[in-house]
Write an enzyme that holds these catalytic residues in place. Structure first.
Site, PDB file in Angstrom:
ATOM      1  N   ASP A 139      27.680  87.233 -18.076  1.00 40.67           N
ATOM      2  CA  ASP A 139      27.769  85.768 -18.026  1.00 40.67           C
ATOM      3  C   ASP A 139      29.230  85.342 -17.913  1.00 40.67           C
ATOM      4  OD1 ASP A 139      25.057  85.625 -18.345  1.00 40.67           O
ATOM      5  OD2 ASP A 139      25.092  84.819 -20.377  1.00 40.67           O
ATOM      6  N   ARG A 155      25.495  85.190  -9.824  1.00 39.56           N
ATOM      7  CA  ARG A 155      24.809  83.957 -10.214  1.00 39.56           C
ATOM      8  C   ARG A 155      25.749  82.781  -9.945  1.00 39.56           C
ATOM      9  NH1 ARG A 155      24.050  83.912 -16.297  1.00 39.56           N
ATOM     10  NH2 ARG A 155      22.410  85.404 -15.879  1.00 39.56           N
ATOM     11  N   GLY A 191      28.468  75.491 -14.223  1.00 43.82           N
ATOM     12  CA  GLY A 191      29.436  75.737 -15.300  1.00 43.82           C
ATOM     13  C   GLY A 191      29.195  74.741 -16.413  1.00 43.82           C
ATOM     14  N   THR A 235      20.230  76.718 -10.940  1.00 43.59           N
ATOM     15  CA  THR A 235      20.368  75.266 -11.128  1.00 43.59           C
ATOM     16  C   THR A 235      18.984  74.642 -11.307  1.00 43.59           C
ATOM     17  OG1 THR A 235      21.173  73.200 -10.137  1.00 43.59           O
ATOM     18  CG2 THR A 235      20.390  74.868  -8.594  1.00 43.59           C
ATOM     19  N   HIS A 236      18.977  73.495 -12.022  1.00 37.60           N
ATOM     20  CA  HIS A 236      17.735  72.714 -12.130  1.00 37.60           C
ATOM     21  C   HIS A 236      17.878  71.401 -11.373  1.00 37.60           C
ATOM     22  CE1 HIS A 236      18.742  74.864 -15.890  1.00 37.60           C
ATOM     23  NE2 HIS A 236      17.551  75.394 -15.685  1.00 37.60           N
ATOM     24  N   ARG A 249      24.495  73.186 -26.530  1.00 39.53           N
ATOM     25  CA  ARG A 249      24.871  73.007 -25.108  1.00 39.53           C
ATOM     26  C   ARG A 249      23.657  72.571 -24.287  1.00 39.53           C
ATOM     27  NH1 ARG A 249      28.053  77.696 -25.983  1.00 39.53           N
ATOM     28  NH2 ARG A 249      26.610  79.077 -24.930  1.00 39.53           N
ATOM     29  N   ARG A 250      22.516  73.166 -24.566  1.00 39.91           N
ATOM     30  CA  ARG A 250      21.293  72.809 -23.828  1.00 39.91           C
ATOM     31  C   ARG A 250      20.885  71.374 -24.138  1.00 39.91           C
ATOM     32  NH1 ARG A 250      22.414  77.081 -21.895  1.00 39.91           N
ATOM     33  NH2 ARG A 250      23.368  75.542 -20.581  1.00 39.91           N
TER      34      ARG A 250
HETATM   35  C1  LIG Z   1      19.907  81.098 -15.323  1.00 37.35           C
HETATM   36  C2  LIG Z   1      21.136  80.316 -15.701  1.00 37.35           C
HETATM   37  C3  LIG Z   1      22.230  81.001 -16.208  1.00 37.35           C
HETATM   38  C4  LIG Z   1      23.397  80.307 -16.516  1.00 37.35           C
HETATM   39  N1  LIG Z   1      24.513  81.002 -16.891  1.00 37.35           N
HETATM   40  C5  LIG Z   1      25.679  80.321 -17.081  1.00 37.35           C
HETATM   41  C6  LIG Z   1      26.901  81.019 -17.317  1.00 37.35           C
HETATM   42  O1  LIG Z   1      26.971  82.258 -17.359  1.00 37.35           O
HETATM   43  N2  LIG Z   1      28.029  80.268 -17.507  1.00 37.35           N
HETATM   44  C7  LIG Z   1      28.021  78.894 -17.457  1.00 37.35           C
HETATM   45  O2  LIG Z   1      29.070  78.280 -17.615  1.00 37.35           O
HETATM   46  N3  LIG Z   1      26.861  78.227 -17.252  1.00 37.35           N
HETATM   47  C8  LIG Z   1      25.708  78.901 -17.061  1.00 37.35           C
HETATM   48  N4  LIG Z   1      24.556  78.197 -16.813  1.00 37.35           N
HETATM   49  C9  LIG Z   1      24.510  76.735 -17.053  1.00 37.35           C
HETATM   50  C10 LIG Z   1      24.921  75.932 -15.843  1.00 37.35           C
HETATM   51  O3  LIG Z   1      26.291  76.100 -15.617  1.00 37.35           O
HETATM   52  C11 LIG Z   1      24.618  74.441 -16.058  1.00 37.35           C
HETATM   53  O4  LIG Z   1      25.299  73.979 -17.166  1.00 37.35           O
HETATM   54  C12 LIG Z   1      23.151  74.114 -16.237  1.00 37.35           C
HETATM   55  O5  LIG Z   1      22.348  74.878 -15.402  1.00 37.35           O
HETATM   56  C13 LIG Z   1      22.889  72.661 -15.919  1.00 37.35           C
HETATM   57  O6  LIG Z   1      23.272  72.372 -14.598  1.00 37.35           O
HETATM   58  P1  LIG Z   1      22.209  72.056 -13.438  1.00 37.35           P
HETATM   59  O7  LIG Z   1      22.738  72.661 -12.198  1.00 37.35           O
HETATM   60  O8  LIG Z   1      20.876  72.514 -13.849  1.00 37.35           O
HETATM   61  O9  LIG Z   1      22.323  70.514 -13.236  1.00 37.35           O
HETATM   62  P2  LIG Z   1      22.111  69.267 -14.217  1.00 37.35           P
HETATM   63  O10 LIG Z   1      22.577  68.117 -13.436  1.00 37.35           O
HETATM   64  O11 LIG Z   1      22.720  69.502 -15.560  1.00 37.35           O
HETATM   65  O12 LIG Z   1      20.562  69.236 -14.405  1.00 37.35           O
HETATM   66  C14 LIG Z   1      19.686  68.789 -13.389  1.00 37.35           C
HETATM   67  C15 LIG Z   1      18.450  68.233 -14.058  1.00 37.35           C
HETATM   68  O13 LIG Z   1      17.772  69.271 -14.776  1.00 37.35           O
HETATM   69  C16 LIG Z   1      17.278  68.780 -16.006  1.00 37.35           C
HETATM   70  N5  LIG Z   1      17.887  69.517 -17.109  1.00 37.35           N
HETATM   71  C17 LIG Z   1      19.048  70.194 -17.087  1.00 37.35           C
HETATM   72  N6  LIG Z   1      19.288  70.769 -18.274  1.00 37.35           N
HETATM   73  C18 LIG Z   1      18.255  70.421 -19.063  1.00 37.35           C
HETATM   74  C19 LIG Z   1      17.918  70.723 -20.412  1.00 37.35           C
HETATM   75  N7  LIG Z   1      18.700  71.467 -21.181  1.00 37.35           N
HETATM   76  N8  LIG Z   1      16.770  70.228 -20.918  1.00 37.35           N
HETATM   77  C20 LIG Z   1      15.957  69.475 -20.139  1.00 37.35           C
HETATM   78  N9  LIG Z   1      16.222  69.157 -18.862  1.00 37.35           N
HETATM   79  C21 LIG Z   1      17.364  69.628 -18.336  1.00 37.35           C
HETATM   80  C22 LIG Z   1      17.593  67.300 -16.033  1.00 37.35           C
HETATM   81  O14 LIG Z   1      16.488  66.603 -15.477  1.00 37.35           O
HETATM   82  C23 LIG Z   1      18.760  67.180 -15.127  1.00 37.35           C
HETATM   83  O15 LIG Z   1      18.884  65.913 -14.557  1.00 37.35           O
HETATM   84  C24 LIG Z   1      23.410  78.876 -16.418  1.00 37.35           C
HETATM   85  C25 LIG Z   1      22.300  78.207 -15.914  1.00 37.35           C
HETATM   86  C26 LIG Z   1      21.186  78.903 -15.520  1.00 37.35           C
HETATM   87  C27 LIG Z   1      20.045  78.152 -14.941  1.00 37.35           C
END
Ligand SMILES: Cc1cc2nc3c(=O)[nH]c(=O)nc-3n(C[C@H](O)[C@H](O)[C@H](O)COP(=O)(O)OP(=O)(O)OC[C@H]3O[C@@H](n4cnc5c(N)ncnc54)[C@H](O)[C@@H]3O)c2cc1C
Length: 301
Positions: free
Chosen positions: A126, A177, A181, A219-220, A281-282
């Protein structure tokens, strides 16, 4: 506004409340909880997983060694349950001591990756906050130079340096991945604007595909998922040339839709007793977080 207020109050909210509202993001306290979740995802959704032992920013060698032992236990359990095809391991480098001493941390990571190779399990390193970016990439590069191919790393689209980092990794055609961030970084090194981060994400994904990476699209965010789907179609990619990744407990309806369309998708499955940092963080990323916390505080659920 209410969300921002609750975020500011998170440190004083009782841990019991945080635990209750963040349960959906964590498989449980113990290894069988994570293995059970990975097996269920495989069986019921045909989804892959990557299991993470919670813990980070370790300052004592004894704790880092314990964390390494726990990661080795995960590998053994994946093998025991014959989940090697469906489940991998994710490692936080500072939990294995990278922040204590780079050589010590890298040696610990190497030991885990080497056991993974013996057992046929993929290990992803990670990416944590920017003080550790260089050391993490150095550890990854070292392992690749030593011939390990069952190891991946993470690139954060929010960092301005990431384009150079991606280009510098191209020679390995690695599994990487790509995420936005999660850590708070200064505007001098990171894009602060949501659209700038998205634009960089799209750009980095194209550079990775051009260079023959196996990108894990983590990403979500609907616009980024839609863009990736369009790109996959446009380039006629086969589903073994990339994968999607999502976090446990987040947007499960979107996860099922991606899987139903024939893409591979891996779920990040954290477990363990050191759940607080990950959970907060989540929660901060969950748009409904303030309401969930308010309900838990006021109604006890
Ligand atoms: C498999 C995986 C591994 C990761 N590993 C790392 C890593 O090693 N280092 C690092 O810095 N980051 C990591 N991340 C986190 C990443 O950097 C983001 O902070 C995180 O994915 C949220 O960004 P997003 O692209 O989903 O967009 P966002 O704009 O944050 O989310 C898009 C939409 O998804 C939904 N959503 C997002 N998060 C949540 C939540 N917690 N609960 C409910 N709904 C939510 C909301 O509807 C939001 O509008 C990882 C993420 C994933 C999916």
């Amino acid at each position: 506004m209410f969300n921002r207020m609750i975020v500011a109050m998170l440190p004083v909210i009782p841990k019991g409340i945080i635990h209750k509202v963040s349960r959906r993001y964590i498989a449980g306290d113990k290894l069988p909880d994570a293995i059970g979740t990975a097996a269920r995802l495989d069986r019921e959704e045909n989804a892959w997983s990557t299991i993470d032992v919670l813990g980070e920013f370790v300052e004592e060698r004894s704790v880092a060694l314990r964390s390494k032992a726990e990661s080795l236990d995960v590998l053994a359990a994946i093998k025991d349950q014959q989940l090697q095809g469906a489940a991998g391991l994710s490692l936080k480098p500072t939990s294995l001591g990278l922040g204590i001493d780079e050589d010590f941390g890298t040696d610990n990571i190497r030991e885990v990756v080497a056991r993974g190779r013996e057992l046929g399990v993929f290990v992803n390193i990670d990416m944590e906050n920017s003080p550790y970016t260089d050391a993490t990439l150095r550890a990854f590069r070292k392992l690749r130079e030593e011939g390990f191919t069952n190891v991946g790393v993470v690139i954060q689209a929010m960092l301005r340096r990431s384009e150079d980092d991606v280009r510098s990794l191209a020679e390995y055609k690695p599994t990487v991945r790509l995420c936005k961030g999660i850590y708070k970084e200064s505007r001098t090194i990171a894009f602060g604007d949501r659209e700038e981060v998205r634009a960089n994400y799209r750009k980095l994904l194209r550079i990775m595909l051009d260079a023959g990476f196996h990108p894990a699209i983590a990403t979500h965010d609907d616009p980024l998922i839609d863009d990736a789907r369009a790109l996959i179609k446009e380039r006629g990619l086969k589903n073994d040339q990339y994968e999607f990744q999502m976090l446990l407990g987040v947007r499960e309806n979107v996860r099922r839709r991606i899987l139903a369309d024939g893409h591979h998708l891996r779920v990040y499955v954290p477990f363990g007793e050191d759940w607080y940092g990950y959970s907060t963080r989540r929660l901060k990323e969950n748009p409904e977080m303030a309401g969930m916390i308010a309900k838990a505080v006021l109604l006890g659920r």
